[in-house]
Motif scaffolding. Sequence first.
Motif, mmCIF file in Angstrom:
data_model
loop_
_atom_site.group_PDB
_atom_site.id
_atom_site.type_symbol
_atom_site.label_atom_id
_atom_site.label_comp_id
_atom_site.label_asym_id
_atom_site.label_seq_id
_atom_site.Cartn_x
_atom_site.Cartn_y
_atom_site.Cartn_z
ATOM 1 N N GLY A 55 35.071 13.588 -29.704
ATOM 2 C CA GLY A 55 36.121 14.334 -30.392
ATOM 3 C C GLY A 55 35.917 14.338 -31.892
ATOM 4 O O GLY A 55 36.127 15.372 -32.561
ATOM 5 N N VAL A 56 35.501 13.225 -32.447
ATOM 6 C CA VAL A 56 35.265 13.155 -33.889
ATOM 7 C C VAL A 56 34.072 14.033 -34.276
ATOM 8 O O VAL A 56 34.089 14.727 -35.306
ATOM 9 C CB VAL A 56 35.028 11.685 -34.322
ATOM 10 N N ILE A 57 33.017 14.003 -33.434
ATOM 11 C CA ILE A 57 31.850 14.841 -33.721
ATOM 12 C C ILE A 57 32.238 16.322 -33.671
ATOM 13 O O ILE A 57 31.832 17.128 -34.535
ATOM 14 C CB ILE A 57 30.724 14.535 -32.726
ATOM 15 N N ALA A 58 33.049 16.694 -32.683
ATOM 16 C CA ALA A 58 33.501 18.084 -32.602
ATOM 17 C C ALA A 58 34.376 18.444 -33.797
ATOM 18 O O ALA A 58 34.280 19.548 -34.360
ATOM 19 C CB ALA A 58 34.261 18.296 -31.297
ATOM 20 N N TYR A 59 35.204 17.517 -34.216
ATOM 21 C CA TYR A 59 36.082 17.754 -35.363
ATOM 22 C C TYR A 59 35.252 17.979 -36.622
ATOM 23 O O TYR A 59 35.612 18.803 -37.486
ATOM 24 C CB TYR A 59 37.020 16.564 -35.525
ATOM 25 N N SER A 60 34.123 17.268 -36.743
ATOM 26 C CA SER A 60 33.293 17.391 -37.952
ATOM 27 C C SER A 60 32.662 18.771 -38.071
ATOM 28 O O SER A 60 32.267 19.184 -39.167
ATOM 29 C CB SER A 60 32.204 16.318 -37.950
ATOM 30 N N MET A 61 32.530 19.489 -36.942
ATOM 31 C CA MET A 61 31.943 20.825 -36.991
ATOM 32 C C MET A 61 32.888 21.839 -37.622
ATOM 33 O O MET A 61 32.456 22.876 -38.138
ATOM 34 C CB MET A 61 31.581 21.286 -35.575
ATOM 35 N N PHE A 62 34.194 21.543 -37.530
ATOM 36 C CA PHE A 62 35.189 22.472 -38.075
ATOM 37 C C PHE A 62 35.734 21.996 -39.413
ATOM 38 O O PHE A 62 36.188 22.793 -40.227
ATOM 39 C CB PHE A 62 36.353 22.639 -37.088
ATOM 40 N N ALA A 63 35.685 20.706 -39.632
ATOM 41 C CA ALA A 63 36.203 20.164 -40.891
ATOM 42 C C ALA A 63 35.022 19.633 -41.684
ATOM 43 O O ALA A 63 34.271 18.776 -41.213
ATOM 44 C CB ALA A 63 37.210 19.055 -40.615
ATOM 45 N N ASP A 64 34.835 20.157 -42.856
ATOM 46 C CA ASP A 64 33.711 19.745 -43.702
ATOM 47 C C ASP A 64 34.045 18.410 -44.357
ATOM 48 O O ASP A 64 34.532 18.342 -45.484
ATOM 49 C CB ASP A 64 33.451 20.826 -44.763
ATOM 50 N N HIS A 65 33.833 17.354 -43.571
ATOM 51 C CA HIS A 65 34.190 16.025 -44.054
ATOM 52 C C HIS A 65 33.035 15.082 -43.712
ATOM 53 O O HIS A 65 32.722 14.860 -42.537
ATOM 54 C CB HIS A 65 35.489 15.547 -43.384
ATOM 55 N N ASP A 66 32.399 14.533 -44.735
ATOM 56 C CA ASP A 66 31.195 13.718 -44.532
ATOM 57 C C ASP A 66 31.467 12.423 -43.779
ATOM 58 O O ASP A 66 30.564 11.874 -43.132
ATOM 59 C CB ASP A 66 30.563 13.381 -45.901
ATOM 60 N N SER A 67 32.704 11.888 -43.853
ATOM 61 C CA SER A 67 32.969 10.572 -43.269
ATOM 62 C C SER A 67 33.144 10.606 -41.759
ATOM 63 O O SER A 67 33.217 9.554 -41.125
ATOM 64 C CB SER A 67 34.227 9.967 -43.901
ATOM 65 N N THR A 68 33.208 11.802 -41.152
ATOM 66 C CA THR A 68 33.471 11.857 -39.723
ATOM 67 C C THR A 68 32.332 11.253 -38.902
ATOM 68 O O THR A 68 32.571 10.628 -37.866
ATOM 69 C CB THR A 68 33.705 13.312 -39.282
ATOM 70 N N LEU A 69 31.088 11.438 -39.359
ATOM 71 C CA LEU A 69 29.965 10.860 -38.628
ATOM 72 C C LEU A 69 29.992 9.333 -38.709
ATOM 73 O O LEU A 69 29.657 8.642 -37.737
ATOM 74 C CB LEU A 69 28.644 11.404 -39.174
ATOM 75 N N TYR A 70 30.385 8.805 -39.868
ATOM 76 C CA TYR A 70 30.528 7.355 -39.980
ATOM 77 C C TYR A 70 31.650 6.854 -39.064
ATOM 78 O O TYR A 70 31.556 5.784 -38.467
ATOM 79 C CB TYR A 70 30.820 6.955 -41.428
ATOM 80 N N THR A 71 32.695 7.658 -38.942
ATOM 81 C CA THR A 71 33.790 7.295 -38.044
ATOM 82 C C THR A 71 33.314 7.258 -36.602
ATOM 83 O O THR A 71 33.666 6.361 -35.828
ATOM 84 C CB THR A 71 34.945 8.297 -38.182
ATOM 85 N N ALA A 72 32.483 8.228 -36.218
ATOM 86 C CA ALA A 72 31.940 8.242 -34.860
ATOM 87 C C ALA A 72 31.099 7.000 -34.596
ATOM 88 O O ALA A 72 31.155 6.401 -33.513
ATOM 89 C CB ALA A 72 31.103 9.505 -34.648
ATOM 90 N N GLY A 73 30.309 6.591 -35.591
ATOM 91 C CA GLY A 73 29.528 5.366 -35.441
ATOM 92 C C GLY A 73 30.413 4.138 -35.297
ATOM 93 O O GLY A 73 30.126 3.233 -34.497
ATOM 94 N N ALA A 74 31.505 4.104 -36.083
ATOM 95 C CA ALA A 74 32.433 2.980 -35.984
ATOM 96 C C ALA A 74 33.093 2.937 -34.608
ATOM 97 O O ALA A 74 33.275 1.859 -34.020
ATOM 98 C CB ALA A 74 33.499 3.090 -37.076
ATOM 99 N N ILE A 75 33.420 4.111 -34.077
ATOM 100 C CA ILE A 75 34.020 4.159 -32.735
ATOM 101 C C ILE A 75 33.042 3.612 -31.707
ATOM 102 O O ILE A 75 33.417 2.844 -30.814
ATOM 103 C CB ILE A 75 34.427 5.605 -32.388
ATOM 104 N N GLY A 76 31.747 3.998 -31.840
ATOM 105 C CA GLY A 76 30.750 3.497 -30.897
ATOM 106 C C GLY A 76 30.630 1.979 -30.945
ATOM 107 O O GLY A 76 30.581 1.312 -29.902
#
Length: 354
Positions: A55-76
């Motif tokens: 969900g975070v990865i999909a959200y990053s495609m629509f919201a130009d926010h650099d921290s979303t990928l770091y958030t996905a890593g934290a979730i993992g």
Amino acid sequence: MLWTPAVLTAVIALLAIFTPPEVPFTRLLPAAPALAASLWSVAATLGLGVICALGVIAYSMFADHDSTLYTAGAIGAVTLAAAYASHLRLQREDTLAEVRAVADTTQRVLLRPVPARIGCVRIETLYVAAAPQARVGGDFYAVADTAHGLRLIIGDVRGKGLDAVGVASAVLGSFREAAYDAPDLGVLARRLDTTVGRYEAAGPGPDASELFATAVLAEIPTHGSHARILSCGHPPVLLTHDGHIRSLTPRTSSPPINLATLLGGAYHAEEVPFVPGDQLLLYTDGVTETRDGDGAFFPLAAWAGERTSVPPRPLLDQLHRALLQHSAGGLDDDIAVLAVRRTSSEAAGAAPKG
């Protein structure tokens, strides 16, 4: 409660969707799999983590926010740790279930179920162990339908909790054997005293010299209008007779079990009237020593005096609720109670002897 992690995930997702990208609510998503570890299985926890990460990865495609990928890593990372925590929790739950099964078996062996009716006597029991997760403690009771009449014992081993279970087991084992052939309650009490003395000698510990139990022995003949009571240093039995309640304080004291040699004295049984409609209330000191917030003891005699016509089972149910209310739910001692009522006629389906 089981749906809490899913609800938390949905709430965070909605906040992330309907708020500006500058407010990074997605950073809160690692909390969902962390919470799932305390409620869900390993697979379910991993599944929730994968959903959150995707969900975070999909959200990053629509919201130009650099921290979303770091958030996905934290979730993992949190999901993997949560899955391991869930695995450990399930192992502990399995171990606790095994321990409870052993405790249940121990209770059935020590505190065998008492028939609700034996001959012309109705019997009900109440037992509450002091240890929060325990099934048995230092209080005990047993009933034997013998050729001498119905014999009962209720008692309290010095101390509380699991340390007292061994002494209680020795007393109950001796009672279940000796109750059938002891000619009177005095002989039966001496047999119990000898048993605890041998138990003490066989396994001396730091407090071996202080192993003793208080108890009440009762004998209700099949025919007749009396019962015999022997109190071994135990709180007095309450007798409801002719609509009035009185405390059966023994005229001649008898020593606690395993203290006859140390204190001297013999065991003396006393006869009391016990006709149809009468009721005996035998209890351990965990009942009368239950305190309220001001330190006042539970007034058992006065409480029972207002309920002389209540049958045994409802009486014990009411007593349990009254003790919880008096202590504000803080019962901290073992509690055992026997309510014994003589009925007008002998039941046809009386329990067999033996």
